[in-house]
Design a protein around this motif. Structure first.
Motif, PDB file in Angstrom:
ATOM      1  N   ALA A   1     -14.302  52.812 -31.219  1.00 64.75           N
ATOM      2  CA  ALA A   1     -14.306  51.853 -30.125  1.00 64.75           C
ATOM      3  C   ALA A   1     -14.613  52.535 -28.788  1.00 64.75           C
ATOM      4  O   ALA A   1     -15.326  51.981 -27.945  1.00 64.75           O
ATOM      5  N   ALA A   2     -14.086  53.750 -28.581  1.00 60.43           N
ATOM      6  CA  ALA A   2     -14.360  54.488 -27.355  1.00 60.43           C
ATOM      7  C   ALA A   2     -15.850  54.804 -27.240  1.00 60.43           C
ATOM      8  O   ALA A   2     -16.449  54.682 -26.161  1.00 60.43           O
ATOM      9  N   HIS A   3     -16.458  55.185 -28.354  1.00 57.05           N
ATOM     10  CA  HIS A   3     -17.901  55.461 -28.362  1.00 57.05           C
ATOM     11  C   HIS A   3     -18.689  54.194 -28.042  1.00 57.05           C
ATOM     12  O   HIS A   3     -19.643  54.228 -27.253  1.00 57.05           O
ATOM     13  N   SER A   4     -18.274  53.069 -28.620  1.00 56.60           N
ATOM     14  CA  SER A   4     -18.958  51.803 -28.364  1.00 56.60           C
ATOM     15  C   SER A   4     -18.836  51.410 -26.893  1.00 56.60           C
ATOM     16  O   SER A   4     -19.805  50.925 -26.287  1.00 56.60           O
ATOM     17  N   LEU A   5     -17.653  51.618 -26.314  1.00 56.36           N
ATOM     18  CA  LEU A   5     -17.462  51.271 -24.908  1.00 56.36           C
ATOM     19  C   LEU A   5     -18.369  52.111 -24.008  1.00 56.36           C
ATOM     20  O   LEU A   5     -18.951  51.591 -23.044  1.00 56.36           O
ATOM     21  N   LYS A   6     -18.515  53.376 -24.317  1.00 52.59           N
ATOM     22  CA  LYS A   6     -19.421  54.231 -23.528  1.00 52.59           C
ATOM     23  C   LYS A   6     -20.844  53.703 -23.584  1.00 52.59           C
ATOM     24  O   LYS A   6     -21.554  53.666 -22.564  1.00 52.59           O
ATOM     25  N   GLU A   7     -21.284  53.284 -24.773  1.00 52.17           N
ATOM     26  CA  GLU A   7     -22.639  52.747 -24.909  1.00 52.17           C
ATOM     27  C   GLU A   7     -22.788  51.439 -24.146  1.00 52.17           C
ATOM     28  O   GLU A   7     -23.823  51.193 -23.506  1.00 52.17           O
ATOM     29  N   ILE A   8     -21.762  50.592 -24.200  1.00 50.37           N
ATOM     30  CA  ILE A   8     -21.794  49.331 -23.466  1.00 50.37           C
ATOM     31  C   ILE A   8     -21.883  49.595 -21.961  1.00 50.37           C
ATOM     32  O   ILE A   8     -22.647  48.933 -21.236  1.00 50.37           O
ATOM     33  N   MET A   9     -21.116  50.546 -21.476  1.00 51.57           N
ATOM     34  CA  MET A   9     -21.126  50.880 -20.054  1.00 51.57           C
ATOM     35  C   MET A   9     -22.512  51.309 -19.601  1.00 51.57           C
ATOM     36  O   MET A   9     -23.004  50.868 -18.555  1.00 51.57           O
ATOM     37  N   ARG A  10     -23.156  52.135 -20.378  1.00 47.84           N
ATOM     38  CA  ARG A  10     -24.499  52.588 -20.014  1.00 47.84           C
ATOM     39  C   ARG A  10     -25.494  51.439 -20.068  1.00 47.84           C
ATOM     40  O   ARG A  10     -26.379  51.317 -19.209  1.00 47.84           O
ATOM     41  N   GLN A  11     -25.362  50.549 -21.054  1.00 45.92           N
ATOM     42  CA  GLN A  11     -26.265  49.397 -21.153  1.00 45.92           C
ATOM     43  C   GLN A  11     -26.125  48.483 -19.933  1.00 45.92           C
ATOM     44  O   GLN A  11     -27.123  47.989 -19.402  1.00 45.92           O
ATOM     45  N   ILE A  12     -24.881  48.257 -19.503  1.00 48.27           N
ATOM     46  CA  ILE A  12     -24.656  47.416 -18.326  1.00 48.27           C
ATOM     47  C   ILE A  12     -25.379  47.989 -17.114  1.00 48.27           C
ATOM     48  O   ILE A  12     -26.029  47.270 -16.349  1.00 48.27           O
ATOM     49  N   CYS A  13     -25.279  49.283 -16.925  1.00 50.46           N
ATOM     50  CA  CYS A  13     -25.914  49.923 -15.775  1.00 50.46           C
ATOM     51  C   CYS A  13     -27.434  49.962 -15.919  1.00 50.46           C
ATOM     52  O   CYS A  13     -28.161  49.820 -14.927  1.00 50.46           O
ATOM     53  N   ASP A  14     -27.925  50.134 -17.127  1.00 55.78           N
ATOM     54  CA  ASP A  14     -29.374  50.112 -17.343  1.00 55.78           C
ATOM     55  C   ASP A  14     -29.959  48.743 -17.000  1.00 55.78           C
ATOM     56  O   ASP A  14     -31.145  48.629 -16.681  1.00 55.78           O
ATOM     57  N   GLN A  15     -29.121  47.701 -17.072  1.00 57.04           N
ATOM     58  CA  GLN A  15     -29.560  46.343 -16.765  1.00 57.04           C
ATOM     59  C   GLN A  15     -29.291  45.958 -15.309  1.00 57.04           C
ATOM     60  O   GLN A  15     -29.420  44.793 -14.927  1.00 57.04           O
ATOM     61  N   GLY A  16     -28.907  46.947 -14.487  1.00 60.07           N
ATOM     62  CA  GLY A  16     -28.726  46.703 -13.059  1.00 60.07           C
ATOM     63  C   GLY A  16     -27.300  46.459 -12.619  1.00 60.07           C
ATOM     64  O   GLY A  16     -27.058  46.173 -11.436  1.00 60.07           O
ATOM     65  N   GLY A  17     -26.338  46.569 -13.529  1.00 61.28           N
ATOM     66  CA  GLY A  17     -24.935  46.424 -13.163  1.00 61.28           C
ATOM     67  C   GLY A  17     -24.376  47.739 -12.644  1.00 61.28           C
ATOM     68  O   GLY A  17     -25.085  48.744 -12.504  1.00 61.28           O
ATOM     69  N   ALA A  18     -23.081  47.753 -12.364  1.00 61.91           N
ATOM     70  CA  ALA A  18     -22.411  48.961 -11.887  1.00 61.91           C
ATOM     71  C   ALA A  18     -21.001  48.998 -12.448  1.00 61.91           C
ATOM     72  O   ALA A  18     -20.407  47.949 -12.746  1.00 61.91           O
TER      73      ALA A  18
ATOM     74  N   LYS B   1     -21.573  41.548 -12.913  1.00 58.46           N
ATOM     75  CA  LYS B   1     -22.441  42.520 -12.257  1.00 58.46           C
ATOM     76  C   LYS B   1     -21.703  43.838 -12.008  1.00 58.46           C
ATOM     77  O   LYS B   1     -22.315  44.903 -11.968  1.00 58.46           O
ATOM     78  N   LEU B   2     -20.390  43.729 -11.809  1.00 54.33           N
ATOM     79  CA  LEU B   2     -19.566  44.906 -11.539  1.00 54.33           C
ATOM     80  C   LEU B   2     -18.381  44.893 -12.494  1.00 54.33           C
ATOM     81  O   LEU B   2     -17.660  43.900 -12.591  1.00 54.33           O
ATOM     82  N   LEU B   3     -18.184  46.005 -13.194  1.00 54.82           N
ATOM     83  CA  LEU B   3     -17.062  46.151 -14.117  1.00 54.82           C
ATOM     84  C   LEU B   3     -16.122  47.201 -13.545  1.00 54.82           C
ATOM     85  O   LEU B   3     -16.512  48.358 -13.335  1.00 54.82           O
ATOM     86  N   ILE B   4     -14.877  46.789 -13.262  1.00 56.04           N
ATOM     87  CA  ILE B   4     -13.864  47.680 -12.698  1.00 56.04           C
ATOM     88  C   ILE B   4     -12.768  47.867 -13.742  1.00 56.04           C
ATOM     89  O   ILE B   4     -12.189  46.896 -14.224  1.00 56.04           O
ATOM     90  N   MET B   5     -12.488  49.131 -14.083  1.00 51.90           N
ATOM     91  CA  MET B   5     -11.551  49.412 -15.168  1.00 51.90           C
ATOM     92  C   MET B   5     -10.567  50.501 -14.771  1.00 51.90           C
ATOM     93  O   MET B   5     -10.929  51.476 -14.126  1.00 51.90           O
ATOM     94  N   ASP B   6      -9.327  50.316 -15.203  1.00 53.20           N
ATOM     95  CA  ASP B   6      -8.260  51.281 -14.941  1.00 53.20           C
ATOM     96  C   ASP B   6      -7.864  51.914 -16.277  1.00 53.20           C
ATOM     97  O   ASP B   6      -7.248  51.270 -17.118  1.00 53.20           O
ATOM     98  N   GLU B   7      -8.233  53.164 -16.488  1.00 53.64           N
ATOM     99  CA  GLU B   7      -7.954  53.892 -17.732  1.00 53.64           C
ATOM    100  C   GLU B   7      -8.413  53.105 -18.979  1.00 53.64           C
ATOM    101  O   GLU B   7      -7.598  52.795 -19.860  1.00 53.64           O
ATOM    102  N   PRO B   8      -9.695  52.787 -19.081  1.00 54.11           N
ATOM    103  CA  PRO B   8     -10.153  51.910 -20.170  1.00 54.11           C
ATOM    104  C   PRO B   8     -10.105  52.525 -21.563  1.00 54.11           C
ATOM    105  O   PRO B   8     -10.111  51.790 -22.555  1.00 54.11           O
ATOM    106  N   PHE B   9     -10.061  53.853 -21.666  1.00 53.56           N
ATOM    107  CA  PHE B   9     -10.123  54.497 -22.985  1.00 53.56           C
ATOM    108  C   PHE B   9      -8.751  54.699 -23.621  1.00 53.56           C
ATOM    109  O   PHE B   9      -8.664  55.090 -24.785  1.00 53.56           O
ATOM    110  N   VAL B  10      -7.683  54.421 -22.865  1.00 52.87           N
ATOM    111  CA  VAL B  10      -6.336  54.581 -23.407  1.00 52.87           C
ATOM    112  C   VAL B  10      -6.114  53.572 -24.530  1.00 52.87           C
ATOM    113  O   VAL B  10      -6.330  52.368 -24.361  1.00 52.87           O
ATOM    114  N   GLY B  11      -5.692  54.053 -25.693  1.00 52.43           N
ATOM    115  CA  GLY B  11      -5.391  53.173 -26.816  1.00 52.43           C
ATOM    116  C   GLY B  11      -6.564  52.859 -27.718  1.00 52.43           C
ATOM    117  O   GLY B  11      -6.386  52.239 -28.765  1.00 52.43           O
ATOM    118  N   LEU B  12      -7.781  53.287 -27.333  1.00 53.66           N
ATOM    119  CA  LEU B  12      -8.945  53.011 -28.164  1.00 53.66           C
ATOM    120  C   LEU B  12      -9.136  54.099 -29.216  1.00 53.66           C
ATOM    121  O   LEU B  12      -8.971  55.288 -28.934  1.00 53.66           O
TER     122      LEU B  12
END
Length: 249
Positions: A167-184, A152-163
């Protein structure tokens, strides 16, 4: 989804985090920015139950991290800036290991592994030992493992480093999808342009204290988040210099 109330944490005589409060609602992506050593990782690890704090309270989905840490950890996923993985395992075995911990069914873990490993571009590498992975591949595997139990909650410390960019673009899309589904999502980053484009809210921490907190629109106004951050940094340097001058007078 995440509520921090008057959090204070010290290491010996050094106060790393001083009386911090903030709140993240379902559906929000929240950026947490500051200089190295400002206190970001201390706050993040406290939220995940990895650090005991001196005073204050943290709630995950209404549950106290202090009194019910295991229940809180069931509801969140933590992605550190430098994932520490079991390198003797293969990528696929590691994902299954994490899935077992969180009680993810065999069918659901297969579906989610296929989905997220495909988005991260490592589906063909899961049979290989993690010891053979590059830093970027380890980061991608850690992302897949963090998502496999649908937190329900995703906590990340500098998640884009090394991507890489894909992959960075995919992670951004995943993050938005999680929030659209009620996550944070609560994450630290030094990539201020990404934070401004992606996030709903932002907090700026300096020497363990929050110096700005609000919607991205309110904080950045008509300018850029980078300009605001640099302006706050310059104000701090000037104020520190004035205080030093007074002490020496």
């Amino acid at each position: 989804m995440l509520k921090i109330e008057h959090l204070t944490k010290s290491y010996g005589e050094k106060v790393a985090v001083r009386d911090i409060s903030l709140s993240i609602s379902p559906g929000q992506i929240y950026a947490f920015i500051g200089h190295n050593g400002a206190g970001k990782t201390t706050v993040i690890k406290s939220c995940c139950g990895l650090l005991q704090f001196d005073s204050g309270e943290i709630y995950i989905d209404g549950i106290s991290v202090k009194s019910e840490p295991v229940e809180c950890k069931k509801r969140l996923a933590y992605l550190p800036d430098n994932p520490d993985l079991y390198e003797f395992m293969t990528g696929g075995r590691y994902i299954n290991f994490v899935s077992d911990i969180f009680g993810v069914s065999s069918q659901r873990r297969r579906e989610l592994t296929q989905k997220y490993a495909g988005l991260m571009g490592i589906e063909g590498e899961l049979s290989q030992p993690i010891s053979s992975y590059s830093h970027g591949m380890k980061q991608k595997l850690a992302i897949v493992s963090a998502l496999v139990h649908e937190p329900k909650l995703l906590i990340m410390d500098e998640p884009f480093v090394g991507l890489d960019p894909i992959a960075a673009h995919s992670l951004k899309e995943i993050m938005r999808q999680i929030c659209d589904q009620g996550g944070a999502i609560f994450f630290s980053t030094h990539v201020l342009e990404v934070a401004q484009k992606l996030c709903d809210r932002v907090a700026i921490i300096r020497q363990g204290s929050i110096v700005a907190d609000g919607s991205m629109e309110d904080i950045s106004g008509e300018g850029s988040l980078e300009e605001v951050f640099l302006e706050l940094s310059e104000d701090f340097v000037h104020a520190a210099g004035e205080d030093s001058g007074k002490e020496g007078a």
